[in-house]
Design a protein around this motif. Sequence first.
Motif, PDB file in Angstrom:
ATOM      1  N   LEU A 117      21.789 -48.683  50.639  1.00 34.17           N
ATOM      2  CA  LEU A 117      21.961 -49.121  52.020  1.00 34.17           C
ATOM      3  C   LEU A 117      22.772 -48.107  52.798  1.00 34.17           C
ATOM      4  O   LEU A 117      23.786 -47.600  52.310  1.00 34.17           O
ATOM      5  N   VAL A 118      22.333 -47.823  54.024  1.00 34.52           N
ATOM      6  CA  VAL A 118      23.104 -47.032  54.975  1.00 34.52           C
ATOM      7  C   VAL A 118      23.379 -47.950  56.167  1.00 34.52           C
ATOM      8  O   VAL A 118      22.452 -48.480  56.764  1.00 34.52           O
ATOM      9  N   GLY A 119      24.628 -48.154  56.487  1.00 32.92           N
ATOM     10  CA  GLY A 119      24.950 -49.005  57.628  1.00 32.92           C
ATOM     11  C   GLY A 119      26.167 -49.858  57.357  1.00 32.92           C
ATOM     12  O   GLY A 119      26.662 -49.912  56.234  1.00 32.92           O
ATOM     13  N   PRO A 120      26.681 -50.480  58.395  1.00 31.09           N
ATOM     14  CA  PRO A 120      26.069 -50.509  59.715  1.00 31.09           C
ATOM     15  C   PRO A 120      26.270 -49.193  60.479  1.00 31.09           C
ATOM     16  O   PRO A 120      27.340 -48.593  60.441  1.00 31.09           O
ATOM     17  N   ILE A 121      25.219 -48.773  61.139  1.00 34.58           N
ATOM     18  CA  ILE A 121      25.263 -47.646  62.055  1.00 34.58           C
ATOM     19  C   ILE A 121      25.433 -48.264  63.436  1.00 34.58           C
ATOM     20  O   ILE A 121      24.695 -49.179  63.795  1.00 34.58           O
ATOM     21  N   THR A 122      26.408 -47.814  64.184  1.00 32.63           N
ATOM     22  CA  THR A 122      26.762 -48.440  65.455  1.00 32.63           C
ATOM     23  C   THR A 122      26.614 -47.428  66.603  1.00 32.63           C
ATOM     24  O   THR A 122      26.389 -46.233  66.356  1.00 32.63           O
ATOM     25  N   PRO A 123      26.790 -47.884  67.847  1.00 31.62           N
ATOM     26  CA  PRO A 123      26.723 -46.951  68.978  1.00 31.62           C
ATOM     27  C   PRO A 123      27.745 -45.818  68.911  1.00 31.62           C
ATOM     28  O   PRO A 123      27.602 -44.824  69.616  1.00 31.62           O
ATOM     29  N   LYS A 124      28.745 -45.932  68.064  1.00 35.30           N
ATOM     30  CA  LYS A 124      29.699 -44.834  67.880  1.00 35.30           C
ATOM     31  C   LYS A 124      29.000 -43.570  67.387  1.00 35.30           C
ATOM     32  O   LYS A 124      29.522 -42.467  67.523  1.00 35.30           O
ATOM     33  N   GLU A 125      27.815 -43.732  66.778  1.00 37.04           N
ATOM     34  CA  GLU A 125      27.042 -42.584  66.277  1.00 37.04           C
ATOM     35  C   GLU A 125      26.239 -41.907  67.384  1.00 37.04           C
ATOM     36  O   GLU A 125      25.675 -40.830  67.164  1.00 37.04           O
ATOM     37  N   ASN A 126      26.137 -42.533  68.566  1.00 39.66           N
ATOM     38  CA  ASN A 126      25.456 -41.887  69.695  1.00 39.66           C
ATOM     39  C   ASN A 126      26.183 -40.586  70.011  1.00 39.66           C
ATOM     40  O   ASN A 126      27.407 -40.519  69.934  1.00 39.66           O
ATOM     41  N   ASN A 127      25.438 -39.554  70.361  1.00 36.74           N
ATOM     42  CA  ASN A 127      26.060 -38.272  70.672  1.00 36.74           C
ATOM     43  C   ASN A 127      25.288 -37.575  71.784  1.00 36.74           C
ATOM     44  O   ASN A 127      24.209 -38.016  72.167  1.00 36.74           O
ATOM     45  N   ASN A 128      25.836 -36.485  72.291  1.00 37.91           N
ATOM     46  CA  ASN A 128      25.213 -35.810  73.435  1.00 37.91           C
ATOM     47  C   ASN A 128      23.906 -35.104  73.094  1.00 37.91           C
ATOM     48  O   ASN A 128      23.165 -34.726  73.988  1.00 37.91           O
ATOM     49  N   THR A 129      23.581 -34.921  71.817  1.00 32.69           N
ATOM     50  CA  THR A 129      22.300 -34.310  71.443  1.00 32.69           C
ATOM     51  C   THR A 129      21.221 -35.360  71.219  1.00 32.69           C
ATOM     52  O   THR A 129      20.045 -35.022  71.112  1.00 32.69           O
ATOM     53  N   SER A 130      21.603 -36.622  71.120  1.00 37.69           N
ATOM     54  CA  SER A 130      20.682 -37.741  70.839  1.00 37.69           C
ATOM     55  C   SER A 130      19.960 -37.570  69.507  1.00 37.69           C
ATOM     56  O   SER A 130      18.871 -38.094  69.313  1.00 37.69           O
ATOM     57  N   LYS A 131      20.560 -36.842  68.589  1.00 36.29           N
ATOM     58  CA  LYS A 131      19.958 -36.652  67.259  1.00 36.29           C
ATOM     59  C   LYS A 131      20.801 -37.380  66.219  1.00 36.29           C
ATOM     60  O   LYS A 131      22.004 -37.526  66.358  1.00 36.29           O
ATOM     61  N   PHE A 132      20.113 -37.852  65.155  1.00 34.17           N
ATOM     62  CA  PHE A 132      20.807 -38.546  64.075  1.00 34.17           C
ATOM     63  C   PHE A 132      19.934 -38.455  62.829  1.00 34.17           C
ATOM     64  O   PHE A 132      18.701 -38.487  62.919  1.00 34.17           O
ATOM     65  N   ALA A 133      20.548 -38.331  61.666  1.00 35.22           N
ATOM     66  CA  ALA A 133      19.797 -38.206  60.417  1.00 35.22           C
ATOM     67  C   ALA A 133      20.368 -39.135  59.360  1.00 35.22           C
ATOM     68  O   ALA A 133      21.557 -39.426  59.352  1.00 35.22           O
ATOM     69  N   ILE A 134      19.490 -39.588  58.492  1.00 35.67           N
ATOM     70  CA  ILE A 134      19.840 -40.435  57.345  1.00 35.67           C
ATOM     71  C   ILE A 134      19.526 -39.636  56.079  1.00 35.67           C
ATOM     72  O   ILE A 134      18.427 -39.084  55.952  1.00 35.67           O
ATOM     73  N   ALA A 135      20.455 -39.585  55.157  1.00 37.13           N
ATOM     74  CA  ALA A 135      20.243 -38.898  53.881  1.00 37.13           C
ATOM     75  C   ALA A 135      19.122 -39.593  53.098  1.00 37.13           C
ATOM     76  O   ALA A 135      18.841 -40.773  53.316  1.00 37.13           O
ATOM     77  N   PRO A 136      18.486 -38.886  52.173  1.00 35.30           N
ATOM     78  CA  PRO A 136      17.385 -39.484  51.405  1.00 35.30           C
ATOM     79  C   PRO A 136      17.815 -40.734  50.621  1.00 35.30           C
ATOM     80  O   PRO A 136      18.910 -40.786  50.060  1.00 35.30           O
ATOM     81  N   LEU A 137      16.920 -41.710  50.627  1.00 33.31           N
ATOM     82  CA  LEU A 137      17.072 -42.927  49.830  1.00 33.31           C
ATOM     83  C   LEU A 137      15.971 -42.932  48.779  1.00 33.31           C
ATOM     84  O   LEU A 137      14.823 -42.585  49.074  1.00 33.31           O
ATOM     85  N   ARG A 138      16.312 -43.321  47.550  1.00 29.36           N
ATOM     86  CA  ARG A 138      15.339 -43.341  46.451  1.00 29.36           C
ATOM     87  C   ARG A 138      14.200 -44.306  46.725  1.00 29.36           C
ATOM     88  O   ARG A 138      14.393 -45.390  47.274  1.00 29.36           O
ATOM     89  N   GLY A 139      12.998 -43.898  46.306  1.00 30.37           N
ATOM     90  CA  GLY A 139      11.846 -44.769  46.383  1.00 30.37           C
ATOM     91  C   GLY A 139      10.786 -44.273  47.348  1.00 30.37           C
ATOM     92  O   GLY A 139      10.936 -43.250  48.005  1.00 30.37           O
ATOM     93  N   SER A 140       9.711 -45.032  47.431  1.00 30.49           N
ATOM     94  CA  SER A 140       8.575 -44.652  48.271  1.00 30.49           C
ATOM     95  C   SER A 140       8.538 -45.426  49.587  1.00 30.49           C
ATOM     96  O   SER A 140       7.582 -45.326  50.339  1.00 30.49           O
ATOM     97  N   GLY A 141       9.578 -46.202  49.854  1.00 34.68           N
ATOM     98  CA  GLY A 141       9.609 -46.954  51.098  1.00 34.68           C
ATOM     99  C   GLY A 141      11.021 -47.197  51.573  1.00 34.68           C
ATOM    100  O   GLY A 141      11.957 -47.284  50.774  1.00 34.68           O
ATOM    101  N   ILE A 142      11.166 -47.255  52.887  1.00 37.86           N
ATOM    102  CA  ILE A 142      12.450 -47.605  53.487  1.00 37.86           C
ATOM    103  C   ILE A 142      12.219 -48.627  54.591  1.00 37.86           C
ATOM    104  O   ILE A 142      11.116 -48.755  55.122  1.00 37.86           O
ATOM    105  N   ILE A 143      13.262 -49.357  54.904  1.00 40.10           N
ATOM    106  CA  ILE A 143      13.221 -50.383  55.932  1.00 40.10           C
ATOM    107  C   ILE A 143      14.334 -50.081  56.928  1.00 40.10           C
ATOM    108  O   ILE A 143      15.482 -49.846  56.534  1.00 40.10           O
ATOM    109  N   VAL A 144      13.979 -50.079  58.203  1.00 42.34           N
ATOM    110  CA  VAL A 144      14.947 -49.889  59.282  1.00 42.34           C
ATOM    111  C   VAL A 144      15.111 -51.238  59.971  1.00 42.34           C
ATOM    112  O   VAL A 144      14.127 -51.844  60.399  1.00 42.34           O
ATOM    113  N   LEU A 145      16.337 -51.725  60.043  1.00 45.05           N
ATOM    114  CA  LEU A 145      16.630 -53.002  60.673  1.00 45.05           C
ATOM    115  C   LEU A 145      17.649 -52.789  61.782  1.00 45.05           C
ATOM    116  O   LEU A 145      18.712 -52.198  61.545  1.00 45.05           O
TER     117      LEU A 145
END
Length: 84
Positions: free
Chosen positions: A52-80
Amino acid sequence: MSDAQTWSKEGYTYRMLQIHSSEATSLSLNFGKFTLADKAEMYVFNDEKNMLVGPITPKENNNTSKFAIAPLRGSGIIVLIKEN
């Protein structure tokens, strides 16, 4: 998240997107336009729900509008995303 499932519960709106790549052993996300709304939370987890990665909050907003998540094991991920 146009293909996302959306529902409301107890004053919150939830959006969930499942991403699958059948031959993958891990998946990561790179957002080119990332901005979370005030009071929103985002969680990213693998299909097995043991990473699990999170909670990711608006504090992660930045002036480049870019954000990345490190690899998670498996063939599927869920974004909530949870908003109120």
